[in-house]
Scaffold this active site. Sequence first.
Site, mmCIF file in Angstrom:
data_model
loop_
_atom_site.group_PDB
_atom_site.id
_atom_site.type_symbol
_atom_site.label_atom_id
_atom_site.label_comp_id
_atom_site.label_asym_id
_atom_site.label_seq_id
_atom_site.Cartn_x
_atom_site.Cartn_y
_atom_site.Cartn_z
ATOM 1 N N ASP A 31 5.050 -82.247 11.841
ATOM 2 C CA ASP A 31 4.713 -83.278 12.128
ATOM 3 C C ASP A 31 5.237 -84.536 10.715
ATOM 4 O O ASP A 31 5.213 -83.807 9.665
ATOM 5 C CB ASP A 31 3.269 -83.251 11.820
ATOM 6 C CG ASP A 31 2.348 -84.498 12.439
ATOM 7 O OD1 ASP A 31 2.535 -85.853 11.950
ATOM 8 O OD2 ASP A 31 1.465 -84.413 13.451
ATOM 9 N N LEU A 33 3.417 -86.898 9.768
ATOM 10 C CA LEU A 33 2.144 -87.383 9.227
ATOM 11 C C LEU A 33 2.290 -89.144 9.333
ATOM 12 O O LEU A 33 1.389 -89.801 8.711
ATOM 13 C CB LEU A 33 1.780 -87.141 7.799
ATOM 14 C CG LEU A 33 1.943 -85.511 7.519
ATOM 15 C CD1 LEU A 33 1.618 -85.236 6.127
ATOM 16 C CD2 LEU A 33 0.910 -84.979 8.490
ATOM 17 N N PHE A 80 3.702 -82.765 21.333
ATOM 18 C CA PHE A 80 2.596 -83.726 21.202
ATOM 19 C C PHE A 80 3.121 -84.962 20.335
ATOM 20 O O PHE A 80 2.709 -86.092 20.899
ATOM 21 C CB PHE A 80 1.384 -83.264 20.226
ATOM 22 C CG PHE A 80 0.580 -82.231 20.990
ATOM 23 C CD1 PHE A 80 -0.268 -82.559 22.060
ATOM 24 C CD2 PHE A 80 0.420 -81.046 20.498
ATOM 25 C CE1 PHE A 80 -1.135 -81.328 22.557
ATOM 26 C CE2 PHE A 80 -0.228 -80.013 21.064
ATOM 27 C CZ PHE A 80 -0.916 -80.370 22.131
ATOM 28 N N SER A 124 0.734 -88.282 30.399
ATOM 29 C CA SER A 124 -0.564 -88.994 30.544
ATOM 30 C C SER A 124 -0.607 -89.638 31.938
ATOM 31 O O SER A 124 0.056 -89.659 32.744
ATOM 32 C CB SER A 124 -0.376 -90.395 29.577
ATOM 33 O OG SER A 124 -1.218 -91.302 29.719
ATOM 34 N N THR A 126 -1.236 -92.447 32.524
ATOM 35 C CA THR A 126 -0.659 -93.787 32.679
ATOM 36 C C THR A 126 0.521 -93.890 33.397
ATOM 37 O O THR A 126 0.891 -94.785 33.997
ATOM 38 C CB THR A 126 -0.071 -94.361 31.076
ATOM 39 O OG1 THR A 126 -0.077 -95.714 31.288
ATOM 40 C CG2 THR A 126 0.921 -93.580 30.577
ATOM 41 N N TYR A 148 5.312 -97.822 26.328
ATOM 42 C CA TYR A 148 4.608 -96.341 25.823
ATOM 43 C C TYR A 148 4.729 -95.612 27.084
ATOM 44 O O TYR A 148 5.253 -94.530 27.139
ATOM 45 C CB TYR A 148 3.196 -96.701 25.497
ATOM 46 C CG TYR A 148 2.533 -95.218 25.431
ATOM 47 C CD1 TYR A 148 2.717 -94.238 24.753
ATOM 48 C CD2 TYR A 148 1.373 -95.107 26.350
ATOM 49 C CE1 TYR A 148 1.965 -93.010 24.645
ATOM 50 C CE2 TYR A 148 0.968 -93.880 26.383
ATOM 51 C CZ TYR A 148 0.951 -92.836 25.681
ATOM 52 O OH TYR A 148 0.288 -91.627 25.655
ATOM 53 N N LYS A 152 6.755 -92.165 28.582
ATOM 54 C CA LYS A 152 6.357 -90.921 29.243
ATOM 55 C C LYS A 152 6.951 -90.353 30.445
ATOM 56 O O LYS A 152 7.396 -89.313 30.867
ATOM 57 C CB LYS A 152 4.746 -91.017 29.357
ATOM 58 C CG LYS A 152 3.968 -90.986 28.089
ATOM 59 C CD LYS A 152 3.797 -89.730 27.190
ATOM 60 C CE LYS A 152 3.274 -89.845 26.000
ATOM 61 N NZ LYS A 152 3.651 -88.563 25.248
ATOM 62 N N TYR A 176 -2.691 -85.961 30.824
ATOM 63 C CA TYR A 176 -3.912 -86.052 30.389
ATOM 64 C C TYR A 176 -4.920 -87.327 30.839
ATOM 65 O O TYR A 176 -4.169 -88.397 30.821
ATOM 66 C CB TYR A 176 -4.276 -86.220 28.731
ATOM 67 C CG TYR A 176 -3.273 -85.178 27.820
ATOM 68 C CD1 TYR A 176 -2.923 -83.948 28.505
ATOM 69 C CD2 TYR A 176 -2.801 -85.650 26.743
ATOM 70 C CE1 TYR A 176 -2.171 -82.915 27.648
ATOM 71 C CE2 TYR A 176 -1.936 -84.867 25.790
ATOM 72 C CZ TYR A 176 -1.771 -83.536 26.457
ATOM 73 O OH TYR A 176 -0.907 -82.684 25.611
ATOM 74 N N ARG A 291 -8.898 -106.895 30.049
ATOM 75 C CA ARG A 291 -7.686 -106.579 29.290
ATOM 76 C C ARG A 291 -6.583 -106.725 30.027
ATOM 77 O O ARG A 291 -6.497 -105.979 31.083
ATOM 78 C CB ARG A 291 -7.925 -105.035 28.462
ATOM 79 C CG ARG A 291 -6.903 -104.933 27.590
ATOM 80 C CD ARG A 291 -7.122 -103.613 26.767
ATOM 81 N NE ARG A 291 -7.237 -102.489 27.585
ATOM 82 C CZ ARG A 291 -7.524 -101.386 27.005
ATOM 83 N NH1 ARG A 291 -7.684 -101.180 25.526
ATOM 84 N NH2 ARG A 291 -7.783 -100.192 27.708
ATOM 85 N N GLY A 293 -3.358 -105.681 32.013
ATOM 86 C CA GLY A 293 -2.892 -104.490 32.263
ATOM 87 C C GLY A 293 -3.706 -103.286 32.597
ATOM 88 O O GLY A 293 -3.435 -102.252 33.188
ATOM 89 N N ASP A 294 -5.184 -103.516 32.194
ATOM 90 C CA ASP A 294 -6.286 -102.668 32.806
ATOM 91 C C ASP A 294 -6.205 -102.515 34.137
ATOM 92 O O ASP A 294 -5.899 -103.325 35.006
ATOM 93 C CB ASP A 294 -7.504 -103.050 32.292
ATOM 94 C CG ASP A 294 -7.866 -102.377 30.905
ATOM 95 O OD1 ASP A 294 -6.819 -101.489 30.402
ATOM 96 O OD2 ASP A 294 -8.691 -102.825 30.353
#
Length: 337
Positions: A31, A33, A80, A124, A126, A148, A152, A176, A291, A293-294
Amino acid sequence: MAVLVTGGAGYIGSHTSIELLEAGHEVIIVDNLCNSDKIVLERIKELSGKSPKFYEIDITDKEKMEVVFKENKINSIIHFAALKAVGESVAMPVEYYSNNLISTLVLFELMKKYNVKNFVFSSSATVYGDPEKLPILEDSSLSVTNPYGRTKLMIEDMLRDIYYADNSLNIAILRYFNPIGAHKSGIIGEEPNGIPNNIMPYITKVAVGQLPHLNVFGDDYNTVDGTGVRDYIHVLDLAHGHVKALEKLSENPGIVTYNLGTGRGYSVLELVKAFSKASGKEIPYKITDRRPGDIASCYSDPTKAEKELGWKAKYGIDEMCEDSWRWQSQNPNGYKK
Ligand code: NAD
Ligand code: UD1
């Protein structure tokens, strides 16, 4: 079995690392960080009684990553590490494509060179875009609306191409739904940078008095009370899903894709109510515009994971809220003192 966990200091990676260590795996975390804190590693050790090996490396740096592959006999990779904020990805697409895609390509190249056969990818919900049918099955049509999400879906497509070229690989794509909750100890949890985009960290920050109220993004959707419906899943259930996915890969299944969700959707107002019950805190809210795009509703059909992985989410919404609240109330400033 030595498992390379990229992004293992992050929210889902840290919970999964504990689960892997407890299941007897050797864990190697890489990672940089950029969205996590080194203190997480001490807490992983405190909770599991075992120390994962840790490399502070940017995965896009192939030379440094090669050292990790040379120094360890890696059997499987759980990937991840990624940048994950949708709004930021719209404003900074180059950074998102560069970080998320290059890091993954570096892993693919090194996997090939060092003969690593098992790969688990954090995808995701998404990738389902605005779903045509609910609950969502794994073979639903795929579409994305922001950089984003596109990273994916691109990586999923790359994995399908890579498997087509090399059938000896075993790949699990895990999609997920909406991870919330925290470890039962309350010493590791989710710590977003700045003002949270996702709803649960926003609610917990309202509950500790760091934000004045929740903005509910629209109450005119075609849902139970007009607010958006999502399939919230406890991060501990997700963590367990990764251990099950690794077990599956050891049976040489080829490329497999699973929804990790509970199968049950909750509206924003239902979530607020459950959180208030769990925490004893009223959450003031204001209804605002939708919002951009929701979508109205998004929830999984998780039966494929249940049948093929023997995995099923065991925590309900009350425990998810209790555990999110324990983490936030014990650590109002996250990992910062
Ligand atoms: P997170 O930001 O807490 O963890 C990601 C970790 O990756 C961080 O510790 C970060 O420092 C590290 N990282 C990022 N780029 C790196 C790089 N180039 N080199 C080394 N380390 C790097 O995020 P999370 O919530 O734990 O998410 C984990 C994965 O799950 C991500 O791929 C994310 O896209 C995916 N996902 C998350 C959610 C969610 O709501 N949290 C939902 C669906 C999918
Ligand atoms: C968001 C991302 C999605 C990502 C997912 C999990 C967007 C457009 N989508 O989805 O790509 O995979 O997180 O990380 O950002 N809400 C409020 N007020 C808030 C925050 C959220 O009312 O302050 C509502 C939303 O309208 C939605 C629900 O709460 O109905 C959940 O929102 P959020 O936690 O952001 O997750 P997703 O919208 O599912």
